[in-house]
Scaffold this motif. Structure first.
Motif, mmCIF file in Angstrom:
data_model
loop_
_atom_site.group_PDB
_atom_site.id
_atom_site.type_symbol
_atom_site.label_atom_id
_atom_site.label_comp_id
_atom_site.label_asym_id
_atom_site.label_seq_id
_atom_site.Cartn_x
_atom_site.Cartn_y
_atom_site.Cartn_z
ATOM 1 N N GLU A 47 -2.334 5.971 12.874
ATOM 2 C CA GLU A 47 -1.223 5.040 12.650
ATOM 3 C C GLU A 47 -1.655 3.926 11.690
ATOM 4 O O GLU A 47 -0.898 3.527 10.808
ATOM 5 C CB GLU A 47 -0.737 4.449 13.972
ATOM 6 C CG GLU A 47 0.501 3.605 13.829
ATOM 7 C CD GLU A 47 1.000 3.030 15.145
ATOM 8 O OE1 GLU A 47 2.017 2.312 15.098
ATOM 9 O OE2 GLU A 47 0.386 3.274 16.204
ATOM 10 N N ALA A 48 -2.882 3.441 11.839
ATOM 11 C CA ALA A 48 -3.399 2.401 10.924
ATOM 12 C C ALA A 48 -3.430 2.910 9.496
ATOM 13 O O ALA A 48 -3.076 2.191 8.559
ATOM 14 C CB ALA A 48 -4.787 1.952 11.368
ATOM 15 N N LYS A 49 -3.836 4.164 9.299
ATOM 16 C CA LYS A 49 -3.886 4.741 7.952
ATOM 17 C C LYS A 49 -2.488 4.857 7.348
ATOM 18 O O LYS A 49 -2.305 4.605 6.156
ATOM 19 C CB LYS A 49 -4.587 6.102 7.973
ATOM 20 C CG LYS A 49 -6.089 5.978 8.191
ATOM 21 C CD LYS A 49 -6.861 7.233 7.848
ATOM 22 C CE LYS A 49 -6.665 8.326 8.843
ATOM 23 N NZ LYS A 49 -7.587 9.461 8.660
ATOM 24 N N LYS A 50 -1.490 5.192 8.152
ATOM 25 C CA LYS A 50 -0.108 5.270 7.658
ATOM 26 C C LYS A 50 0.406 3.890 7.251
ATOM 27 O O LYS A 50 1.050 3.741 6.218
ATOM 28 C CB LYS A 50 0.814 5.879 8.713
ATOM 29 C CG LYS A 50 0.623 7.361 8.895
ATOM 30 C CD LYS A 50 1.523 7.892 9.990
ATOM 31 C CE LYS A 50 1.212 9.350 10.262
ATOM 32 N NZ LYS A 50 1.933 9.851 11.436
ATOM 33 N N ALA A 89 1.419 -5.855 -0.526
ATOM 34 C CA ALA A 89 0.088 -6.164 0.017
ATOM 35 C C ALA A 89 -0.948 -5.202 -0.563
ATOM 36 O O ALA A 89 -0.616 -4.114 -1.027
ATOM 37 C CB ALA A 89 0.108 -6.067 1.534
ATOM 38 N N GLU A 90 -2.225 -5.610 -0.504
ATOM 39 C CA GLU A 90 -3.313 -4.760 -1.001
ATOM 40 C C GLU A 90 -3.850 -3.836 0.064
ATOM 41 O O GLU A 90 -4.754 -3.061 -0.182
ATOM 42 C CB GLU A 90 -4.522 -5.584 -1.477
ATOM 43 C CG GLU A 90 -4.317 -6.926 -1.956
ATOM 44 C CD GLU A 90 -5.639 -7.571 -2.364
ATOM 45 O OE1 GLU A 90 -6.442 -7.938 -1.484
ATOM 46 O OE2 GLU A 90 -5.851 -7.716 -3.567
ATOM 47 N N GLY A 91 -3.346 -3.956 1.284
ATOM 48 C CA GLY A 91 -3.833 -3.144 2.387
ATOM 49 C C GLY A 91 -3.686 -3.908 3.680
ATOM 50 O O GLY A 91 -2.804 -4.753 3.821
ATOM 51 N N LEU A 92 -4.558 -3.619 4.622
ATOM 52 C CA LEU A 92 -4.560 -4.297 5.915
ATOM 53 C C LEU A 92 -5.859 -5.071 6.086
ATOM 54 O O LEU A 92 -6.903 -4.650 5.610
ATOM 55 C CB LEU A 92 -4.490 -3.283 7.058
ATOM 56 C CG LEU A 92 -3.207 -2.522 7.276
ATOM 57 C CD1 LEU A 92 -3.402 -1.492 8.394
ATOM 58 C CD2 LEU A 92 -2.076 -3.459 7.620
ATOM 59 N N PHE A 137 -9.061 -3.221 4.670
ATOM 60 C CA PHE A 137 -8.716 -1.813 4.538
ATOM 61 C C PHE A 137 -7.717 -1.713 3.390
ATOM 62 O O PHE A 137 -6.514 -1.700 3.585
ATOM 63 C CB PHE A 137 -8.133 -1.316 5.861
ATOM 64 C CG PHE A 137 -7.887 0.160 5.959
ATOM 65 C CD1 PHE A 137 -8.540 1.084 5.155
ATOM 66 C CD2 PHE A 137 -6.990 0.627 6.902
ATOM 67 C CE1 PHE A 137 -8.305 2.436 5.283
ATOM 68 C CE2 PHE A 137 -6.732 1.986 7.029
ATOM 69 C CZ PHE A 137 -7.386 2.892 6.226
ATOM 70 N N LYS A 138 -8.253 -1.668 2.158
ATOM 71 C CA LYS A 138 -7.432 -1.741 0.943
ATOM 72 C C LYS A 138 -6.945 -0.378 0.478
ATOM 73 O O LYS A 138 -7.597 0.631 0.729
ATOM 74 C CB LYS A 138 -8.235 -2.394 -0.194
ATOM 75 C CG LYS A 138 -8.555 -3.840 0.047
ATOM 76 C CD LYS A 138 -9.451 -4.361 -1.046
ATOM 77 C CE LYS A 138 -8.693 -5.362 -1.869
ATOM 78 N NZ LYS A 138 -9.505 -5.959 -2.928
ATOM 79 N N VAL A 139 -5.812 -0.409 -0.232
ATOM 80 C CA VAL A 139 -5.328 0.794 -0.890
ATOM 81 C C VAL A 139 -6.063 0.929 -2.217
ATOM 82 O O VAL A 139 -6.613 -0.037 -2.731
ATOM 83 C CB VAL A 139 -3.792 0.746 -1.113
ATOM 84 C CG1 VAL A 139 -3.050 0.783 0.202
ATOM 85 C CG2 VAL A 139 -3.380 -0.470 -1.916
#
Length: 169
Positions: free
Chosen positions: A122-125, A135-138, A159-161
């Motif tokens: 779920e975090a990855k989604k 946003a750049e990620g989480l 946790f960036k994209v």
């Protein structure tokens, strides 16, 4: 009765953000917050390059202030009314930050959103959809973590994209 805005690189940048300094002067509390300055538009952050227009100028024009309206996004509370909170666990600091933020209705102030997830998939989604909200990620943070400076290994993780572009020479 004073406001200081410091960059991550420890440069004082208060003069580049007069609307944020004026907002903070209205707060009766003695407070130190950790957060991010974002050029805000259409209920989401705009490109980082828009923020760069505000830095390194001797004088900000009315046009720049209008074209690049800045919002302060609060992430953490470090100090409030004589009490230092950096050694407190994140969940306690967050509760204090939410309490502080509950009476802040200024259009230039926002409280960061908590993004819950139940498992790694779920975090990855959620992370994969970060760009849709600008946003750049989480930012993943351990709830028991104290506030530390520098690289926060083991307790905080960006946790960036993957980036769209690459600057190269």
């Amino acid at each position: 009765d004073q406001v200081f805005i410091w960059s991550r690189g420890e440069e004082m940048v208060t003069e580049a953000f007069p609307e944020i300094a004026q907002m903070a002067l209205t707060w009766p509390e003695d407070v130190i917050l950790d957060g991010e300055l974002l050029v805000w538009g259409e209920d989401r952050p705009r490109d980082f390059n828009d923020l760069q227009q505000r830095l390194g100028r001797k004088k900000l024009s009315a046009d720049i202030l209008k074209r690049a309206p800045v919002t302060f996004m609060a992430y953490d509370l470090l100090h409030l009314n004589g009490q230092e909170y950096t050694a407190f666990p994140l969940n306690e600091r967050r509760a204090k930050l939410e309490e502080f933020s509950s009476s802040r209705t200024h259009p230039r102030y926002r409280l960061s959103q908590i993004v819950p997830f139940s498992d790694w998939e779920e975090a990855k989604k959620i992370q994969a959809s970060s760009r849709q909200i600008g946003a750049e990620g989480l930012m993943l943070k351990k709830l028991s973590s104290a506030y530390v400076t520098g690289r926060k290994r083991g307790v905080w993780w960006k946790f960036k994209v993957e980036p769209y572009t690459l600057d190269a020479v």
